[in-house]
Design a protein around this motif. Structure first.
Motif, mmCIF file in Angstrom:
data_model
loop_
_atom_site.group_PDB
_atom_site.id
_atom_site.type_symbol
_atom_site.label_atom_id
_atom_site.label_comp_id
_atom_site.label_asym_id
_atom_site.label_seq_id
_atom_site.Cartn_x
_atom_site.Cartn_y
_atom_site.Cartn_z
ATOM 1 N N GLU A 141 0.635 -1.161 0.004
ATOM 2 C CA GLU A 141 0.098 0.018 -0.107
ATOM 3 C C GLU A 141 0.981 1.395 0.096
ATOM 4 O OE1 GLU A 141 -3.337 0.045 -0.539
ATOM 5 O OE2 GLU A 141 -3.361 -2.046 -0.305
ATOM 6 N N GLY A 142 1.889 1.056 0.207
ATOM 7 C CA GLY A 142 2.960 2.414 0.621
ATOM 8 C C GLY A 142 3.212 2.963 1.761
ATOM 9 N N ALA A 143 4.142 3.609 2.020
ATOM 10 C CA ALA A 143 4.290 4.561 3.325
ATOM 11 C C ALA A 143 3.362 5.409 3.546
ATOM 12 C CB ALA A 143 5.829 5.113 3.202
ATOM 13 N N ASP A 144 2.501 5.984 2.780
ATOM 14 C CA ASP A 144 1.733 7.145 3.025
ATOM 15 C C ASP A 144 0.269 6.636 3.402
ATOM 16 O OD1 ASP A 144 3.709 8.993 2.725
ATOM 17 O OD2 ASP A 144 3.343 9.216 0.851
ATOM 18 N N ALA A 145 0.061 4.943 3.033
ATOM 19 C CA ALA A 145 -1.162 4.787 3.190
ATOM 20 C C ALA A 145 -1.828 4.773 4.672
ATOM 21 C CB ALA A 145 -1.270 3.313 2.770
ATOM 22 N N LYS A 146 -2.982 4.748 4.884
ATOM 23 C CA LYS A 146 -3.460 5.026 6.251
ATOM 24 C C LYS A 146 -4.023 3.492 6.540
ATOM 25 C CE LYS A 146 -3.198 9.502 5.895
ATOM 26 N NZ LYS A 146 -2.429 10.134 6.784
ATOM 27 N N ILE A 147 -3.337 2.918 7.528
ATOM 28 C CA ILE A 147 -3.653 1.492 8.005
ATOM 29 C C ILE A 147 -3.968 1.590 9.604
ATOM 30 C CG2 ILE A 147 -2.927 -0.837 8.199
ATOM 31 C CD1 ILE A 147 -0.770 -0.151 5.731
ATOM 32 N N ALA A 148 -5.127 0.995 9.757
ATOM 33 C CA ALA A 148 -5.467 0.983 11.236
ATOM 34 C C ALA A 148 -5.631 -0.448 11.875
ATOM 35 C CB ALA A 148 -6.882 1.675 11.359
ATOM 36 N N ALA A 149 -5.382 -0.892 12.552
ATOM 37 C CA ALA A 149 -5.800 -2.249 13.354
ATOM 38 C C ALA A 149 -6.987 -2.231 14.639
ATOM 39 C CB ALA A 149 -4.427 -2.908 13.831
ATOM 40 N N ASP A 187 10.849 -1.522 6.175
ATOM 41 C CA ASP A 187 11.766 -0.714 5.343
ATOM 42 C C ASP A 187 11.039 -0.576 4.090
ATOM 43 O OD1 ASP A 187 14.812 0.549 4.767
ATOM 44 O OD2 ASP A 187 14.008 -0.324 2.922
ATOM 45 N N ILE A 188 10.597 0.714 3.608
ATOM 46 C CA ILE A 188 10.231 1.086 2.218
ATOM 47 C C ILE A 188 11.236 2.081 1.520
ATOM 48 C CG2 ILE A 188 8.090 2.280 1.085
ATOM 49 C CD1 ILE A 188 6.474 0.781 2.899
ATOM 50 N N ASP A 189 11.811 1.964 0.514
ATOM 51 C CA ASP A 189 12.708 2.751 -0.212
ATOM 52 C C ASP A 189 13.756 3.382 0.747
ATOM 53 O OD1 ASP A 189 10.979 2.602 -2.416
ATOM 54 O OD2 ASP A 189 9.631 4.204 -1.871
ATOM 55 N N GLY A 190 14.295 2.492 1.744
ATOM 56 C CA GLY A 190 15.346 2.985 2.424
ATOM 57 C C GLY A 190 14.908 3.533 3.671
ATOM 58 N N LYS A 191 13.545 3.727 4.026
ATOM 59 C CA LYS A 191 13.070 4.394 5.224
ATOM 60 C C LYS A 191 12.285 3.624 6.003
ATOM 61 C CE LYS A 191 13.490 8.967 2.869
ATOM 62 N NZ LYS A 191 12.862 10.308 2.737
ATOM 63 N N PRO A 192 12.382 3.692 7.483
ATOM 64 C CA PRO A 192 11.180 2.803 8.198
ATOM 65 C C PRO A 192 9.792 3.486 7.965
ATOM 66 C CG PRO A 192 12.483 4.399 9.297
ATOM 67 C CD PRO A 192 13.047 4.409 8.042
ATOM 68 N N ALA A 193 8.752 2.655 7.792
ATOM 69 C CA ALA A 193 7.489 2.965 7.918
ATOM 70 C C ALA A 193 6.801 2.130 8.926
ATOM 71 C CB ALA A 193 6.771 2.761 6.389
ATOM 72 N N PRO A 194 6.027 2.589 9.696
ATOM 73 C CA PRO A 194 5.125 1.931 10.537
ATOM 74 C C PRO A 194 4.393 0.793 9.901
ATOM 75 C CG PRO A 194 4.202 4.181 10.333
ATOM 76 C CD PRO A 194 5.543 4.191 9.601
ATOM 77 N N LEU A 195 4.097 -0.056 10.754
ATOM 78 C CA LEU A 195 3.192 -1.104 10.179
ATOM 79 C C LEU A 195 1.884 -0.638 10.317
ATOM 80 C CD1 LEU A 195 4.242 -4.621 11.440
ATOM 81 C CD2 LEU A 195 5.081 -3.228 9.415
ATOM 82 N N LEU A 196 1.459 0.257 11.291
ATOM 83 C CA LEU A 196 0.152 0.657 11.466
ATOM 84 C C LEU A 196 0.157 2.144 11.925
ATOM 85 C CD1 LEU A 196 -1.290 -0.148 14.604
ATOM 86 C CD2 LEU A 196 -0.176 -2.304 13.571
ATOM 87 N N ASN A 197 -0.855 2.874 11.625
ATOM 88 C CA ASN A 197 -0.913 4.319 11.886
ATOM 89 C C ASN A 197 -1.733 4.545 13.312
ATOM 90 O OD1 ASN A 197 -1.087 4.374 8.629
ATOM 91 N ND2 ASN A 197 0.509 5.856 9.411
ATOM 92 N N VAL A 198 -2.538 3.738 13.596
ATOM 93 C CA VAL A 198 -3.416 3.760 14.640
ATOM 94 C C VAL A 198 -4.152 2.404 15.217
ATOM 95 C CG1 VAL A 198 -5.494 4.282 13.344
ATOM 96 C CG2 VAL A 198 -5.348 5.200 15.618
ATOM 97 N N GLY A 199 -4.217 2.192 16.286
ATOM 98 C CA GLY A 199 -4.658 1.031 17.084
ATOM 99 C C GLY A 199 -5.856 1.252 17.696
#
Length: 278
Positions: free
Chosen positions: A140-148, A168-180
């Protein structure tokens, strides 16, 4: 820890409207907003012990899609070893039955419990759940809004992923989820699961009568998560006279209980709207 209430409750009536797809290697119940509505983001439900095929969990997914305008996924995280629906009747009979009948219903309940816990104890299940979210984030990409949204067994997984877990996405860490969000989580360790290493805001819905989360522990959770600086500040909502499982397995024929379950749905949707707003 797990308790008898984790396997008790009520089965709901209804016909889920979503579809079953294969997503990142797992069978997944998927449902989106009504036709013509644009999804605000993605919600992944990590269910209670009854798993992805349990009608209550699929109806809840539908509600999140309909009321919140989200794309909702309910994956099969349990390798076919979810607690069988029949355990609900077995637990009810075990709790309310006679001394003579209790051994029979205990044995019947254990035939469902043992395979579930052997396959899905947290140490075994968390890597599977985490891998799905890693694949989802990459796709989905680093900017996708993902909730669990996690319930009972699933709540622990939400909390584990809220502690600076990235991919890692494009050499940068991205969180697995934005909010829980977690409803009546089981297997919780307090304060460890809500410690300072949390990097995701989490909302808790807890029943006042939940034997696994006594009042002193609930207040400890509240003190920790509500003291976190924005935007990591969490929230704890306690539902009066509600027991464990009320978010998913509340008896819908009881008006007060049904209202509490609906309020918890709204709590979850409002929390995600707040943190995933476009």
């Amino acid at each position: 820890m797990s308790c008898p209430d984790c396997f008790s409750g009520s089965v709901h009536d209804g016909k889920p409207r979503g579809e079953v797809i294969k997503l990142h290697g797992l069978d997944t119940y998927a449902v989106g907003p009504a036709v013509g509505r644009t999804p605000k983001g993605i919600i992944v439900i990590i269910p209670d012990a009854f798993g992805w095929e349990f009608v209550n969990n699929r109806i809840l997914a539908d509600h999140y899609a309909d009321r919140g305008d989200y794309k909702v996924y309910l994956p099969e995280f349990m390798l076919g070893k979810a607690a069988p629906e029949g355990m609900i009747d077995s637990m009810r009979s075990l709790i309310n039955g006679s001394i003579v009948s209790k051994p029979f219903y205990l044995a019947k309940a254990m035939t469902g419990f043992v395979p579930f816990i052997m396959t899905n104890r947290i140490g075994k299940s968390y890597p599977r759940v985490k891998a799905f979210f890693e694949d989802l984030r990459k796709a989905e990409g680093a900017d996708a809004k993902i909730a669990a949204a996690g319930f009972c067994w699933g709540g622990k997984h939400v909390l584990l992923m809220s502690h600076n877990v990235t991919v890692d996405i494009d050499g940068k860490p991205a969180p697995l989820l934005n909010v829980g969000f977690t409803g009546h989580p089981s297997f919780m360790e307090v304060p460890g699961d809500v410690a300072d290493t949390m990097t995701v805001p989490v909302s808790f819905a807890i029943g006042e009568l939940d034997a696994g989360l006594p009042k002193d522990k609930v207040e400890q959770i509240r003190t920790i998560v509500e003291a976190k600086p924005a935007p990591l500040t969490g929230e704890v909502v306690v539902y009066k006279d509600a027991g464990h499982g009320f978010c998913v397995r509340a008896d819908s024929t009881l008006n007060n209980v049904a209202k509490q379950a609906l309020a918890a749905e709204e709590q979850c949707i409002d929390w995600f709207n707040k943190h995933l707003k476009l």
